[in-house]
Design a protein around this motif. Structure first.
Motif, PDB file in Angstrom:
ATOM      1  N   GLU A 463      31.052  47.602 -86.170  1.00  0.00           N
ATOM      2  CA  GLU A 463      32.112  47.348 -85.203  1.00  0.00           C
ATOM      3  C   GLU A 463      31.719  47.842 -83.811  1.00  0.00           C
ATOM      4  OE1 GLU A 463      34.777  45.443 -85.658  1.00  0.00           O
ATOM      5  OE2 GLU A 463      33.815  45.113 -87.615  1.00  0.00           O
ATOM      6  N   THR A 464      31.069  49.002 -83.772  1.00  0.00           N
ATOM      7  CA  THR A 464      30.590  49.528 -82.490  1.00  0.00           C
ATOM      8  C   THR A 464      29.537  48.607 -81.895  1.00  0.00           C
ATOM      9  OG1 THR A 464      31.005  51.808 -83.195  1.00  0.00           O
ATOM     10  CG2 THR A 464      29.475  51.495 -81.367  1.00  0.00           C
ATOM     11  N   ALA A 465      28.608  48.149 -82.733  1.00  0.00           N
ATOM     12  CA  ALA A 465      27.560  47.251 -82.254  1.00  0.00           C
ATOM     13  C   ALA A 465      28.149  45.956 -81.700  1.00  0.00           C
ATOM     14  CB  ALA A 465      26.582  46.940 -83.382  1.00  0.00           C
ATOM     15  N   ARG A 466      29.169  45.434 -82.365  1.00  0.00           N
ATOM     16  CA  ARG A 466      29.837  44.226 -81.872  1.00  0.00           C
ATOM     17  C   ARG A 466      30.475  44.490 -80.512  1.00  0.00           C
ATOM     18  NH1 ARG A 466      30.309  41.726 -87.275  1.00  0.00           N
ATOM     19  NH2 ARG A 466      31.311  43.532 -88.200  1.00  0.00           N
ATOM     20  N   ALA A 467      31.136  45.635 -80.399  1.00  0.00           N
ATOM     21  CA  ALA A 467      31.798  45.970 -79.136  1.00  0.00           C
ATOM     22  C   ALA A 467      30.800  46.139 -78.002  1.00  0.00           C
ATOM     23  CB  ALA A 467      32.613  47.256 -79.306  1.00  0.00           C
ATOM     24  N   LEU A 468      29.574  46.543 -78.349  1.00  0.00           N
ATOM     25  CA  LEU A 468      28.541  46.752 -77.331  1.00  0.00           C
ATOM     26  C   LEU A 468      27.685  45.504 -77.108  1.00  0.00           C
ATOM     27  CD1 LEU A 468      27.378  50.357 -78.315  1.00  0.00           C
ATOM     28  CD2 LEU A 468      28.953  49.692 -76.501  1.00  0.00           C
ATOM     29  N   GLY A 469      28.035  44.393 -77.722  1.00  0.00           N
ATOM     30  CA  GLY A 469      27.343  43.133 -77.471  1.00  0.00           C
ATOM     31  C   GLY A 469      26.175  42.837 -78.383  1.00  0.00           C
ATOM     32  N   GLY A 470      26.118  43.480 -79.559  1.00  0.00           N
ATOM     33  CA  GLY A 470      24.959  43.299 -80.428  1.00  0.00           C
ATOM     34  C   GLY A 470      25.119  42.298 -81.545  1.00  0.00           C
ATOM     35  N   ALA A 471      26.242  41.598 -81.616  1.00  0.00           N
ATOM     36  CA  ALA A 471      26.507  40.723 -82.764  1.00  0.00           C
ATOM     37  C   ALA A 471      25.522  39.566 -82.868  1.00  0.00           C
ATOM     38  CB  ALA A 471      27.932  40.179 -82.688  1.00  0.00           C
ATOM     39  N   GLY A 472      25.016  39.072 -81.743  1.00  0.00           N
ATOM     40  CA  GLY A 472      24.150  37.902 -81.765  1.00  0.00           C
ATOM     41  C   GLY A 472      22.671  38.200 -81.874  1.00  0.00           C
ATOM     42  N   LEU A 473      22.318  39.431 -82.231  1.00  0.00           N
ATOM     43  CA  LEU A 473      20.915  39.827 -82.302  1.00  0.00           C
ATOM     44  C   LEU A 473      20.355  39.654 -83.709  1.00  0.00           C
ATOM     45  CD1 LEU A 473      21.061  43.138 -80.223  1.00  0.00           C
ATOM     46  CD2 LEU A 473      20.369  40.865 -79.437  1.00  0.00           C
ATOM     47  N   PRO A 474      19.030  39.493 -83.840  1.00  0.00           N
ATOM     48  CA  PRO A 474      18.425  39.516 -85.175  1.00  0.00           C
ATOM     49  C   PRO A 474      18.519  40.910 -85.781  1.00  0.00           C
ATOM     50  CG  PRO A 474      16.727  39.435 -83.483  1.00  0.00           C
ATOM     51  CD  PRO A 474      18.040  39.253 -82.778  1.00  0.00           C
ATOM     52  N   ARG A 505      22.103  50.744 -86.389  1.00  0.00           N
ATOM     53  CA  ARG A 505      21.863  51.189 -85.024  1.00  0.00           C
ATOM     54  C   ARG A 505      21.606  49.983 -84.129  1.00  0.00           C
ATOM     55  NH1 ARG A 505      17.429  56.078 -86.013  1.00  0.00           N
ATOM     56  NH2 ARG A 505      18.709  57.331 -87.464  1.00  0.00           N
ATOM     57  N   LEU A 506      22.139  50.032 -82.936  1.00  0.00           N
ATOM     58  CA  LEU A 506      21.908  48.972 -81.959  1.00  0.00           C
ATOM     59  C   LEU A 506      20.699  49.316 -81.112  1.00  0.00           C
ATOM     60  CD1 LEU A 506      22.661  46.451 -80.284  1.00  0.00           C
ATOM     61  CD2 LEU A 506      24.225  47.910 -78.975  1.00  0.00           C
ATOM     62  N   SER A 507      19.687  48.452 -81.134  1.00  0.00           N
ATOM     63  CA  SER A 507      18.538  48.563 -80.240  1.00  0.00           C
ATOM     64  C   SER A 507      18.652  47.431 -79.225  1.00  0.00           C
ATOM     65  CB  SER A 507      17.225  48.478 -81.025  1.00  0.00           C
ATOM     66  OG  SER A 507      17.069  49.599 -81.867  1.00  0.00           O
ATOM     67  N   ALA A 508      19.487  47.664 -78.203  1.00  0.00           N
ATOM     68  CA  ALA A 508      19.813  46.593 -77.257  1.00  0.00           C
ATOM     69  C   ALA A 508      18.626  46.205 -76.394  1.00  0.00           C
ATOM     70  CB  ALA A 508      20.992  47.024 -76.379  1.00  0.00           C
ATOM     71  N   GLY A 509      17.745  47.167 -76.114  1.00  0.00           N
ATOM     72  CA  GLY A 509      16.570  46.862 -75.308  1.00  0.00           C
ATOM     73  C   GLY A 509      15.543  46.070 -76.085  1.00  0.00           C
ATOM     74  N   ALA A 510      15.276  46.502 -77.313  1.00  0.00           N
ATOM     75  CA  ALA A 510      14.355  45.761 -78.173  1.00  0.00           C
ATOM     76  C   ALA A 510      14.938  44.398 -78.525  1.00  0.00           C
ATOM     77  CB  ALA A 510      14.064  46.551 -79.443  1.00  0.00           C
ATOM     78  N   GLY A 511      16.262  44.352 -78.666  1.00  0.00           N
ATOM     79  CA  GLY A 511      16.924  43.093 -78.971  1.00  0.00           C
ATOM     80  C   GLY A 511      17.142  42.864 -80.444  1.00  0.00           C
ATOM     81  N   PHE A 512      17.465  43.931 -81.199  1.00  0.00           N
ATOM     82  CA  PHE A 512      17.826  43.749 -82.596  1.00  0.00           C
ATOM     83  C   PHE A 512      18.718  44.890 -83.066  1.00  0.00           C
ATOM     84  CE2 PHE A 512      13.258  45.306 -82.865  1.00  0.00           C
ATOM     85  CZ  PHE A 512      13.541  46.623 -83.211  1.00  0.00           C
ATOM     86  N   LEU A 513      19.362  44.650 -84.216  1.00  0.00           N
ATOM     87  CA  LEU A 513      20.115  45.685 -84.913  1.00  0.00           C
ATOM     88  C   LEU A 513      19.230  46.267 -86.005  1.00  0.00           C
ATOM     89  CD1 LEU A 513      23.553  43.892 -85.444  1.00  0.00           C
ATOM     90  CD2 LEU A 513      23.062  45.690 -83.783  1.00  0.00           C
ATOM     91  N   VAL A 514      19.241  47.580 -86.176  1.00  0.00           N
ATOM     92  CA  VAL A 514      18.493  48.225 -87.244  1.00  0.00           C
ATOM     93  C   VAL A 514      19.465  48.604 -88.351  1.00  0.00           C
ATOM     94  CG1 VAL A 514      16.963  50.128 -87.883  1.00  0.00           C
ATOM     95  CG2 VAL A 514      16.837  49.145 -85.580  1.00  0.00           C
ATOM     96  N   ALA A 515      19.259  48.050 -89.538  1.00  0.00           N
ATOM     97  CA  ALA A 515      20.100  48.354 -90.699  1.00  0.00           C
ATOM     98  C   ALA A 515      19.328  49.272 -91.623  1.00  0.00           C
ATOM     99  CB  ALA A 515      20.484  47.067 -91.427  1.00  0.00           C
ATOM    100  N   LEU A 516      19.791  50.511 -91.776  1.00  0.00           N
ATOM    101  CA  LEU A 516      19.115  51.499 -92.597  1.00  0.00           C
ATOM    102  C   LEU A 516      19.679  51.496 -94.007  1.00  0.00           C
ATOM    103  CD1 LEU A 516      19.159  52.789 -89.475  1.00  0.00           C
ATOM    104  CD2 LEU A 516      17.907  54.571 -90.677  1.00  0.00           C
ATOM    105  N   THR A 517      18.783  51.480 -94.987  1.00  0.00           N
ATOM    106  CA  THR A 517      19.173  51.435 -96.391  1.00  0.00           C
ATOM    107  C   THR A 517      18.574  52.617 -97.145  1.00  0.00           C
ATOM    108  OG1 THR A 517      17.271  50.168 -97.163  1.00  0.00           O
ATOM    109  CG2 THR A 517      19.123  48.916 -96.263  1.00  0.00           C
TER     110      THR A 517
END
Length: 550
Positions: A463-474, A505-517
């Motif tokens: 939800e935070t990532a979406r609010a910060l503009g990260g929804a459309g990233l790989p 985690r949002l990596s807005a500069g790199a241009g992707f979301l990091v999903a940790l498992t």
């Protein structure tokens, strides 16, 4: 051994003398201007592997061996590989420059300081950390609360004691106390940005977009808000230029950037890849760990962003890893075990299915070990033949390019078959899909999971990532490299499991979301017997012990 003058190596590749900037006698930087001098487009081979055993299966060794074998066949070939990180060099795996007669040179220098790229990335990362905390201290140039800072610190070393730290102790004059942590440099967003940046302008723009904190109203605070981007570029200006080195047989190698494959996106740089494609007929490039990690990210993140696509995949396998995935005990994988080998084919089958999901042809490269028997190799050859997949046994470790000719011929046959209709990009998901849908697409198609579960913390992160503009990233999946699942103990081809995402985690500069498992950590620790303990510096300055088996 005597290395070729680096200017001579550059000339073989076709680089102009003014584009080769020597960094000592046997390595060089390549000017970014060289990218604009050629419109040629070579054929790219993506080297990946099945899930490895802890010591690794020699993927880099086989990448170098292929480049050497192609050169022996008269091809203008280049290996475009990532730089090693000091963490693994002094940790479990040792050096990351190949091995035996199929290695990059100067190996010790590449494994240690090389041209200083990783030091520059560490410095740029920590400069941003200092500027962010300075803003917390002074409330200028932007008002920040320490509890809302997201940016961590970085160091290029495995050190579990830095996973959770408190900074700012000692009273008001020394800072504002808060909890933070360190990532290894290879997991830094700055490393990912350098690997994906197209030029200096793109580098500065990406650095400026890094989200370092959230303001009191929830809006993002970026690196540009603390005036960090330009000074970070100043530290990274030389690091953005690709590095020129050579193979043990004197062939050219572009060695640049090094994001981890299990934590980050695991590929060498975009500018290094573009340079190689512009100057070579065949480009041998590698993605970290197994196909489920590095290769998926190479295709879905790097290729999507850079607009490039490989002609095919060389999948590295070893008999010991197949037997490991077939249930053989660690102490038994070097022994003949037909039953375990045949069971291990299920694991290999899943990786071949994943390659096909991207619309790419594949060949199998068997990294042969001395204990491998012909009867077991014949079983693997029969498996490949039944599925119409090319296969070659490579002895590059012991014989260099001469032991890699069968591999070179097999890969060339695959490439030649694509000339009439080169494979077109095919991704696992579209950017318009939700982050949850993207993660499920990867988990179901590549890992074989039934579904994905998101912890409450991960849902809040999304939800935070979406609010910060990260929804459309790989999506960049952070997962164990030892299993197709998120549980490193589940070897073979796990079925009926649910992948759990615990943090995003949002990596807005790199241009992707990091999903940790799983239990994956972005700051590894040293093992009980770290590789650092076997390093020796001899009186003549020669260093041994950096590589496994030395």
């Amino acid at each position: 051994m005597t290395l070729r003058p680096i200017a001579e190596v550059g000339a073989e590749l076709g680089l102009a003398p003014e584009d080769v900037l020597p960094w000592g006698r046997d390595r060089a930087k390549v000017s970014l201007d060289a990218l604009g001098r050629r419109t040629h487009q070579g054929r790219m081979v993506l080297v990946s592997a099945i899930n490895p055993t802890p010591p690794g299966e020699g993927k880099t060794t086989m990448s170098v061996a292929l480049a050497m074998g192609l050169r022996k066949r008269g091809r203008k070939a280049v290996a475009a590989l990532r730089e090693p990180s000091l963490g693994p060099v002094f940790g479990v795996k040792g050096g990351g420059t190949g091995g035996g007669q199929a290695s990059l040179e100067p190996a010790a220098d590449i494994n240690l300081h090389f041209t200083g790229d990783l030091h520059a990335i560490t410095s740029a990362h920590n400069l941003l950390s200092a500027l962010v905390d300075n803003a917390v201290y002074y409330g200028h140039p932007v008002a920040l609360e320490g509890t809302r800072v997201r940016w961590r610190r970085a160091m290029d070393m495995n050190d579990r004691f830095l996973r959770n730290v408190i900074v700012g102790l000692g009273g008001k004059a020394h800072g504002v106390p808060r909890e933070t942590s360190f990532d290894i440099t290879a997991a830094s967003e700055v490393m990912a940005i350098l690997a994906l940046a197209e030029n200096l302008h793109d580098l500065e723009a990406r650095l400026g977009r890094i989200v370092v904190a959230q303001a009191a109203d929830g809006s993002p605070v970026r690196a540009n808000d603390v005036n960090a981007a330009a000074s970070m570029v100043a530290l990274l200006k030389d690091a953005l230029m690709p590095n020129l080195a050579q193979t043990r047989e004197g062939g050219p190698a572009i060695v640049h950037a090094g994001p981890f494959g299990n934590i980050a996106h695991g590929c060498s740089s975009v500018v290094g890849t573009r340079l190689a494609l512009a100057y070579a007929d065949e480009v041998v490039t590698e993605a970290g760990f197994g196909f489920d990690l590095g290769a998926e990210k190479f295709l879905d993140i790097k290729c999507r962003g850079a607009g490039v696509w490989p002609r095919g995949v060389m999948l590295v396998v070893t008999l010991r890893a197949l037997k490991h995935h077939g249930g053989a005990a660690a102490a038994q994988v070097a022994e003949p075990d037909r039953e375990a080998l045949l069971k291990g084919f299920n694991h290999l089958e899943k990786h071949l299915e994943s390659v096909a999901a991207f619309g790419l042809p594949a060949v199998l490269c068997v990294n042969r070990f001395p204990q491998d028997t012909e009867s077991e190799l014949d079983e693997l050859r029969a498996f490949a033949k039944a599925r119409g997949v090319g296969i070659a046994v490579c002895e590059g470790f012991g014989k260099g390019g001469e032991g890699s000719l069968e591999l070179a011929d097999t890969v060339l046959a695959m490439l030649d078959a694509t000339d009439a209709a080169p494979p077109k990009p095919r991704f696992l998901y579209e950017l318009e899909q939700t982050p949850e849908e993207k993660i499920r697409a990867i988990a179901r198609t590549v890992y074989g999971a039934d579904d994905v579960a998101f912890t409450p913390g991960a849902r809040k992160d999304l939800e935070t990532a979406r609010a910060l503009g990260g929804a459309g990233l790989p999506v960049c999946m952070a997962k164990t490299h030892l299993s197709l699942s998120d549980d490193p103990t589940k070897t073979g081809r796990p079925r009926g499991f649910t992948l759990t995402v615990r943090e995003v985690r949002l990596s807005a500069g790199a241009g992707f979301l990091v999903a940790l498992t799983g239990e994956l950590l972005t700051m590894p620790g040293l093992p009980r017997e770290p590789a650092a303990r076997r390093v020796t510096v001899h009186p003549d300055g020669r260093i041994t012990g950096l590589m496994q088996g030395e």
